[in-house]
Scaffold this motif. Structure first.
Motif, PDB file in Angstrom:
ATOM      1  N   ILE A   1       1.183  -1.135   0.090  1.00  0.00           N
ATOM      2  CA  ILE A   1      -0.217  -0.405   0.270  1.00  0.00           C
ATOM      3  C   ILE A   1       0.375   1.417  -0.089  1.00  0.00           C
ATOM      4  N   ARG A   2       2.376   1.188   0.456  1.00  0.00           N
ATOM      5  CA  ARG A   2       2.462   2.342   1.208  1.00  0.00           C
ATOM      6  C   ARG A   2       3.297   3.084  -0.507  1.00  0.00           C
ATOM      7  N   LEU A   3       3.769   1.598  -1.222  1.00  0.00           N
ATOM      8  CA  LEU A   3       4.879   1.850  -2.401  1.00  0.00           C
ATOM      9  C   LEU A   3       3.493   2.573  -3.547  1.00  0.00           C
ATOM     10  N   ASP A   4       2.456   2.079  -3.425  1.00  0.00           N
ATOM     11  CA  ASP A   4       1.262   2.018  -4.086  1.00  0.00           C
ATOM     12  C   ASP A   4       0.960   3.729  -4.184  1.00  0.00           C
ATOM     13  N   GLU A   5       1.099   4.396  -2.810  1.00  0.00           N
ATOM     14  CA  GLU A   5       1.016   5.870  -2.511  1.00  0.00           C
ATOM     15  C   GLU A   5       2.174   6.421  -2.874  1.00  0.00           C
ATOM     16  N   ARG A   6       3.298   6.462  -3.031  1.00  0.00           N
ATOM     17  CA  ARG A   6       4.570   7.156  -2.888  1.00  0.00           C
ATOM     18  C   ARG A   6       4.170   7.026  -5.138  1.00  0.00           C
ATOM     19  N   GLU A   7       3.897   5.752  -5.670  1.00  0.00           N
ATOM     20  CA  GLU A   7       4.012   6.172  -6.573  1.00  0.00           C
ATOM     21  C   GLU A   7       3.360   6.645  -7.494  1.00  0.00           C
TER      22      GLU A   7
ATOM     23  N   HIS B   1       1.821   9.425  -5.742  1.00  0.00           N
ATOM     24  CA  HIS B   1       1.931  10.931  -5.711  1.00  0.00           C
ATOM     25  C   HIS B   1       3.637  11.465  -6.788  1.00  0.00           C
ATOM     26  N   ARG B   2       4.146  10.339  -6.688  1.00  0.00           N
ATOM     27  CA  ARG B   2       5.349  10.741  -7.780  1.00  0.00           C
ATOM     28  C   ARG B   2       4.654  10.426  -9.413  1.00  0.00           C
ATOM     29  N   LYS B   3       3.395  10.348  -9.742  1.00  0.00           N
ATOM     30  CA  LYS B   3       3.654  10.291 -11.136  1.00  0.00           C
ATOM     31  C   LYS B   3       2.747  11.543 -11.358  1.00  0.00           C
ATOM     32  N   GLN B   4       2.173  12.045 -10.146  1.00  0.00           N
ATOM     33  CA  GLN B   4       1.275  13.436 -10.071  1.00  0.00           C
ATOM     34  C   GLN B   4       2.140  14.722 -10.169  1.00  0.00           C
ATOM     35  N   THR B   5       3.248  14.399  -9.137  1.00  0.00           N
ATOM     36  CA  THR B   5       4.386  15.410  -9.178  1.00  0.00           C
ATOM     37  C   THR B   5       4.575  15.153 -10.773  1.00  0.00           C
ATOM     38  N   ALA B   6       5.409  14.759 -11.524  1.00  0.00           N
ATOM     39  CA  ALA B   6       5.928  14.219 -12.430  1.00  0.00           C
ATOM     40  C   ALA B   6       4.810  14.902 -13.836  1.00  0.00           C
ATOM     41  N   GLY B   7       3.376  14.225 -13.755  1.00  0.00           N
ATOM     42  CA  GLY B   7       2.773  15.016 -14.376  1.00  0.00           C
ATOM     43  C   GLY B   7       2.397  16.516 -14.871  1.00  0.00           C
ATOM     44  N   LYS B   8       2.242  16.887 -13.384  1.00  0.00           N
ATOM     45  CA  LYS B   8       1.997  18.313 -13.143  1.00  0.00           C
ATOM     46  C   LYS B   8       3.975  19.426 -13.281  1.00  0.00           C
ATOM     47  N   ALA B   9       4.922  19.084 -13.355  1.00  0.00           N
ATOM     48  CA  ALA B   9       5.919  19.136 -13.717  1.00  0.00           C
ATOM     49  C   ALA B   9       5.736  19.512 -15.098  1.00  0.00           C
ATOM     50  N   ARG B  10       5.602  18.340 -16.113  1.00  0.00           N
ATOM     51  CA  ARG B  10       5.678  18.194 -17.101  1.00  0.00           C
ATOM     52  C   ARG B  10       5.307  19.881 -17.830  1.00  0.00           C
ATOM     53  N   ILE B  11       3.797  19.598 -16.959  1.00  0.00           N
ATOM     54  CA  ILE B  11       3.007  20.626 -18.400  1.00  0.00           C
ATOM     55  C   ILE B  11       2.738  22.149 -17.649  1.00  0.00           C
ATOM     56  N   GLY B  12       2.811  23.464 -18.794  1.00  0.00           N
ATOM     57  CA  GLY B  12       2.834  24.664 -17.981  1.00  0.00           C
ATOM     58  C   GLY B  12       4.898  25.353 -18.194  1.00  0.00           C
ATOM     59  N   GLY B  13       4.068  26.542 -17.552  1.00  0.00           N
ATOM     60  CA  GLY B  13       5.435  26.637 -17.957  1.00  0.00           C
ATOM     61  C   GLY B  13       5.948  28.310 -18.057  1.00  0.00           C
ATOM     62  N   GLU B  14       6.796  28.975 -18.119  1.00  0.00           N
ATOM     63  CA  GLU B  14       6.734  30.251 -18.680  1.00  0.00           C
ATOM     64  C   GLU B  14       6.893  30.552 -19.778  1.00  0.00           C
ATOM     65  N   TRP B  15       5.662  31.273 -20.438  1.00  0.00           N
ATOM     66  CA  TRP B  15       5.058  31.413 -21.961  1.00  0.00           C
ATOM     67  C   TRP B  15       4.498  33.175 -21.915  1.00  0.00           C
ATOM     68  N   GLU B  16       5.105  33.474 -23.307  1.00  0.00           N
ATOM     69  CA  GLU B  16       5.366  35.024 -23.770  1.00  0.00           C
ATOM     70  C   GLU B  16       4.402  35.338 -24.716  1.00  0.00           C
TER      71      GLU B  16
END
Lengths: 312, 63
Positions: free
Chosen positions: A119-125, A127-142
């Motif tokens: 269960i703990r491993l699943d939760e960590r995974e 969370h990791r996926k969510q973090t990675a997903g967030k990091a990939r989308i968005g950023g500086e734009w003009e």
């Protein structure tokens, strides 16, 4: 005299003489000195033999005394019985039931541990996926705003943003989605202590959507809606940053400037720090999106308070 | 407001059905494609994009 005679007879038997008894008696009567010496030697021999016989008798008595040893054997037997009794007592402790019970309990504990670990491993995974997903989308734009100036994430930082990518010639979906976005903003701002949200429209049709056209288009929906456009390179860069798919649709022969841009129909929520926070697809309604955004805003503020507390 | 009906009439005069259908055709493949692009990126959704294009061509659009 009679005794000596009886002894002589016994010695005669031992010597294995075949002469009759009376002959010996006569010999005794007519004995000379030499014959007397022989008798003495015979007597000595007889005495020795008698001694030997007596010794053997003693040994026999010793053997006969062996029945006295049983008490020692009894002790030995008692020792065996005690050992057997002890073994029997121990066997009652180590029986099959106890063994099976121990294995069952141990197995159950191990299974529980593995389950918790999984269960703990699943939760960590997750969370990791969510973090990675967030990091990939968005950023500086003009991009170019409706005043003809370059503006983007830097100038809008500190505000919650709700972004939509479309084009002014979009017949149906874009107007519906933009109206939905404006409605979401209105729903949220209508409540007390509401956090202001800035609606943003970015054109994915740089060829036809000029600054003036975008300005007119956005003003039709709401004064709060901020429009952006730019060159093809600029628009492509921003679209890639937000993973927006867009491609020019079919062109008719009559008018080359008449075509439809195919693009993903997705709304983006950007937090005050300029990070991608969430996205909403075409199927969701304005009220639903408004509720989700309110929860997101509250959670974000709570986290900021925690971070401030950590600083102090 | 008067500008909108003019635009709609222009669109109508040219190809109203195609225009309307273009953005509203094939909603199933479009939804799947959009979800894939937002979650995994355009580079990893080539098959779904082609599937949506194939659906649009089947609907009579020149892509």
């Amino acid at each position: 005299m009679l005794r000596t005679v009886s002894l002589a007879c016994s010695t005669a038997n031992l010597c294995k003489n075949t002469k009759p008894v009376w002959t010996l008696a006569s010999a005794a009567r007519f004995s000379d000195k030499n014959k007397g010496d022989d008798l003495e030697t015979d007597l000595q021999k007889d005495l020795k033999k008698l001694n030997e016989i007596l010794k053997t008798g003693i040994t026999e008595t010793e053997t006969t005394s062996s029945p006295k040893e049983p008490p020692v054997d009894k002790n030995f037997m008692n020792f065996r019985k005690q050992a057997e009794q002890e073994a029997f007592q121990r066997s009652s402790i180590f029986n099959w039931k106890t063994v099976l019970g121990t294995f069952a309990v141990g197995g159950t504990c191990l299974a529980a541990l593995f389950y918790i670990k999984k269960i703990r491993l699943d939760e960590r995974e997750k969370h990791r996926k969510q973090t990675a997903g967030k990091a990939r989308i968005g950023g500086e734009w003009e991009l170019m705003n409706t005043d003809g100036k370059m503006e983007g994430s830097q100038e809008l930082r500190g505000n919650w943003l709700l972004m939509y990518f479309g084009f002014t010639n979009c017949p149906d979906i874009c107007p519906d989605e933009i109206e939905k976005m404006v409605k979401v903003v209105e729903i949220i701002e209508a409540k007390k202590d509401a956090t202001p949200i800035v609606p943003v429209f970015i054109s994915v049709d740089p060829e036809r959507d000029s600054v003036a056209r975008v300005k007119e288009y956005c003003s039709e929906f709401s004064n709060k809606l901020r429009g952006f456009t730019g060159t093809t390179e600029q628009v492509n860069k921003v679209a890639k940053t937000f993973r927006v798919y867009h491609s020019q649709g079919p062109r008719t022969n009559k008018q080359e400037d008449d075509y439809i841009v195919d693009h993903t129909v997705i709304m983006y929520l950007i937090d005050p720090s300029g990070q991608f926070h969430d996205y909403y697809g075409q199927n969701r309604k304005a009220e639903e999106i408004a509720n989700v955004i309110e929860m997101k805003v509250l959670k974000y503020q709570a986290q900021n308070r925690k971070s401030l507390l950590n600083l102090f | 407001m008067p500008a909108e009906p003019q635009k709609s009439t222009e669109a109508g005069s040219v190809a109203p059905e195609k225009k309307l259908k273009a953005c509203c055709a094939c909603p199933e493949t479009k939804r799947v494609r959009d979800a894939c692009i937002i979650e995994n990126g355009e580079e990893k959704c080539g098959k779904l994009i082609e599937a949506h294009k194939a659906c649009m061509r089947a609907a009579g659009f020149n892509i």
